[in-house]
Design an enzyme around this catalytic site. Structure first.
Site, PDB file in Angstrom:
ATOM      1  N   ASP A  10     -10.991  -8.624   7.663  1.00  9.88           N
ATOM      2  CA  ASP A  10     -12.415  -8.510   7.324  1.00  9.88           C
ATOM      3  C   ASP A  10     -13.110  -9.860   7.420  1.00  9.88           C
ATOM      4  O   ASP A  10     -14.229  -9.968   7.933  1.00  9.88           O
ATOM      5  CB  ASP A  10     -12.598  -7.945   5.912  1.00  9.88           C
ATOM      6  CG  ASP A  10     -12.762  -6.435   5.950  1.00  9.88           C
ATOM      7  OD1 ASP A  10     -12.343  -5.823   6.951  1.00  9.88           O
ATOM      8  OD2 ASP A  10     -13.305  -5.870   4.984  1.00  9.88           O
ATOM      9  N   LYS A  21       3.072 -15.250   1.572  1.00 11.32           N
ATOM     10  CA  LYS A  21       2.913 -15.967   0.301  1.00 11.32           C
ATOM     11  C   LYS A  21       4.332 -16.296  -0.177  1.00 11.32           C
ATOM     12  O   LYS A  21       4.744 -15.947  -1.296  1.00 11.32           O
ATOM     13  CB  LYS A  21       2.133 -15.061  -0.682  1.00 11.32           C
ATOM     14  CG  LYS A  21       1.693 -15.749  -1.951  1.00 11.32           C
ATOM     15  CD  LYS A  21       0.580 -16.763  -1.756  1.00 11.32           C
ATOM     16  CE  LYS A  21       0.269 -17.453  -3.066  1.00 11.32           C
ATOM     17  NZ  LYS A  21      -0.499 -18.681  -2.919  1.00 11.32           N
ATOM     18  N   TYR A  32       0.807  -1.222   0.000  1.00 12.36           N
ATOM     19  CA  TYR A  32       0.000   0.000   0.000  1.00 12.36           C
ATOM     20  C   TYR A  32       0.846   1.281   0.000  1.00 12.36           C
ATOM     21  O   TYR A  32       0.348   2.366  -0.272  1.00 12.36           O
ATOM     22  CB  TYR A  32      -0.958   0.029   1.191  1.00 12.36           C
ATOM     23  CG  TYR A  32      -2.078  -0.995   1.102  1.00 12.36           C
ATOM     24  CD1 TYR A  32      -2.150  -1.897   0.044  1.00 12.36           C
ATOM     25  CD2 TYR A  32      -3.057  -1.063   2.078  1.00 12.36           C
ATOM     26  CE1 TYR A  32      -3.150  -2.828  -0.037  1.00 12.36           C
ATOM     27  CE2 TYR A  32      -4.083  -2.002   1.997  1.00 12.36           C
ATOM     28  CZ  TYR A  32      -4.115  -2.887   0.938  1.00 12.36           C
ATOM     29  OH  TYR A  32      -5.124  -3.816   0.863  1.00 12.36           O
ATOM     30  N   ASP A  47      -5.428  -6.769   5.514  1.00 12.83           N
ATOM     31  CA  ASP A  47      -6.638  -6.042   5.135  1.00 12.83           C
ATOM     32  C   ASP A  47      -7.752  -7.043   4.832  1.00 12.83           C
ATOM     33  O   ASP A  47      -8.888  -6.921   5.303  1.00 12.83           O
ATOM     34  CB  ASP A  47      -6.313  -5.203   3.884  1.00 12.83           C
ATOM     35  CG  ASP A  47      -7.382  -4.182   3.589  1.00 12.83           C
ATOM     36  OD1 ASP A  47      -8.379  -4.139   4.306  1.00 12.83           O
ATOM     37  OD2 ASP A  47      -7.218  -3.429   2.605  1.00 12.83           O
TER      38      ASP A  47
END
Ligand code: NAD
Length: 354
Positions: free
Chosen positions: A247, A187, A141, A243
């Protein structure tokens, strides 16, 4: 002990749930003989209306001088058409960056009476209690170069050693205060940045040999949260993966109106509900104040190391819900429907009685 708190109610229901939070904050302080001084400042649309910008230097300075910041929510249709940098939400990004709030904590826990409301089967969900620790000021980001032209778009996923070390250290310390289990999500099978993340997390682990460390790839982690959420205690992950995972974690266990969060740095700490300013219900006294009130609990726990106060607040919320009181967003037939102010009153009464 005296603490100062900067209150940033913001816009829409932010202002309504902040009123509830302040009452709970003071009631809890009285119980443990702590004094809290508050300073209220503007952020978001309210700040744009008064000063032309979503966050002023004066507000930031006040936050820097405080022991903690409590934020409601920002935004609304009135400011939607402003250019990106002048929108209320730009104030949020700016405050997180300016206060170097590099760790975002989102708990996933089940409140009484909510097992049936989840999209996950009760027997799988019952007993779920974990925290997602998301890196908040680095990674994809914020990485440079970034941009797009007519033919391509590009971003950079980059983490430096100090960035990974500080968030990993914080997560291991939290694991020590809980079940001594940490799962780091990356990852690493595809991304070099994740390989680096994994190796630094393993280095930091050497200072926390009493904490069990496991690694999961992010695709597997997303599946495991839904398949068997009880296996998790602390999930440590990067900005992008956090992020998404936070959620998923939040919504399997509750409604938007009930999810608190903490954003922590070395010097500063900010606490806010996950939800936004909910313009569709603003001004009607029907917003659910629990996410904001629970964020006050996190403030006592993480900013001031008073977990017993957080537990006092959480147990009052649990008893209120167990007695069947519900705001409109979580109401089902047979419950007792209450307003924002009534819900707050009952939680305060339950705190008083413990
Ligand atoms: P939202 O979270 O404000 O609302 C989504 C839905 O959930 C709405 O139907 C709303 O009524 C409901 N809801 C949210 N919180 C609730 C509560 N406490 N009690 C009962 N119902 C609740 O998200 P949105 O509608 O996408 O965004 C509205 C505005 O808020 C936008 O301007 C957006 O940019 C902003 N926003 C701000 C933040 C923040 O301040 N941290 C976060 C998300 C969105």
């Amino acid at each position: 002990m005296t603490y100062t708190v900067t209150l940033l109610p913001g816009d829409g229901i932010g202002k309504e749930v902040m009123t509830s939070a302040v009452q709970v904050m003071h009631a809890a302080a009285k119980k443990v003989k702590v004094t809290i001084q508050v300073v209220e400042k503007l952020i978001g649309g309210a700040s744009i209306d008064q000063f032309g910008v979503p966050l002023t230097e004066d507000t930031l300075e006040t936050c820097r001088r405080s022991d903690a910041v409590l934020l409601g929510a920002v935004g609304g249709p009135k400011w939607e058409k402003l250019e990106h940098q002048r929108k209320p939400e730009a104030g949020l990004l700016k405050i997180r960056k300016a206060l170097e709030l590099f760790a975002n904590l989102r708990p996933a826990q089940i409140y009484p009476g909510f097992l049936q409301a989840s999209s996950i089967k009760e027997e799988i969900l019952d007993g779920t209690d974990f925290i997602v620790v998301r890196e908040l000021t680095g990674g994809l980001y914020f990485g440079e170069p970034r941009g797009y032209d007519q033919d391509k778009g590009w971003n950079t996923m980059i983490y430096t050693r100090p960035e990974v070390e500080r968030i990993a250290r914080m997560a291991f310390q939290m694991a020590r205060q809980r079940k001594h289990k940490l799962i780091s999500v990356d990852k690493a099978n595809v991304l070099e940045c994740s390989q680096f993340w994994r190796s630094v997390v393993e280095e930091v682990h050497q200072d926390f040999p009493d904490v069990e460390l496991k690694h999961l790839y992010v695709d597997n982690a997303a599946m495991q949260i839904v398949r068997d959420p009880r296996q998790f205690d602390i999930i440590l992950t990067s900005n992008l993966f956090g992020d998404i995972l936070s959620d998923i974690a939040g919504i399997i266990t509750g409604s938007l109106g009930m999810l608190p969060s903490a954003s922590l740095g070395i010097k500063y700490a900010l606490f806010e509900p996950v939800h936004g300013s909910a313009p569709d219900i603003s001004g009607q006294n029907i917003a659910n104040p629990i996410a904001m009130i629970s964020s006050v609990g996190m403030m006592y726990n993480y900013a001031w190391k008073l977990p017993q106060v957080a537990e006092l607040i959480e147990s009052a919320i649990r008893r209120t819900l167990a007695a069947g009181y519900r705001t409109k967003d979580i109401y089902t037939t047979g419950d007792t429907l209450v307003s924002t102010t009534k819900m707050t009153e009952i939680i305060l009464k339950n705190m008083e009685q413990s």
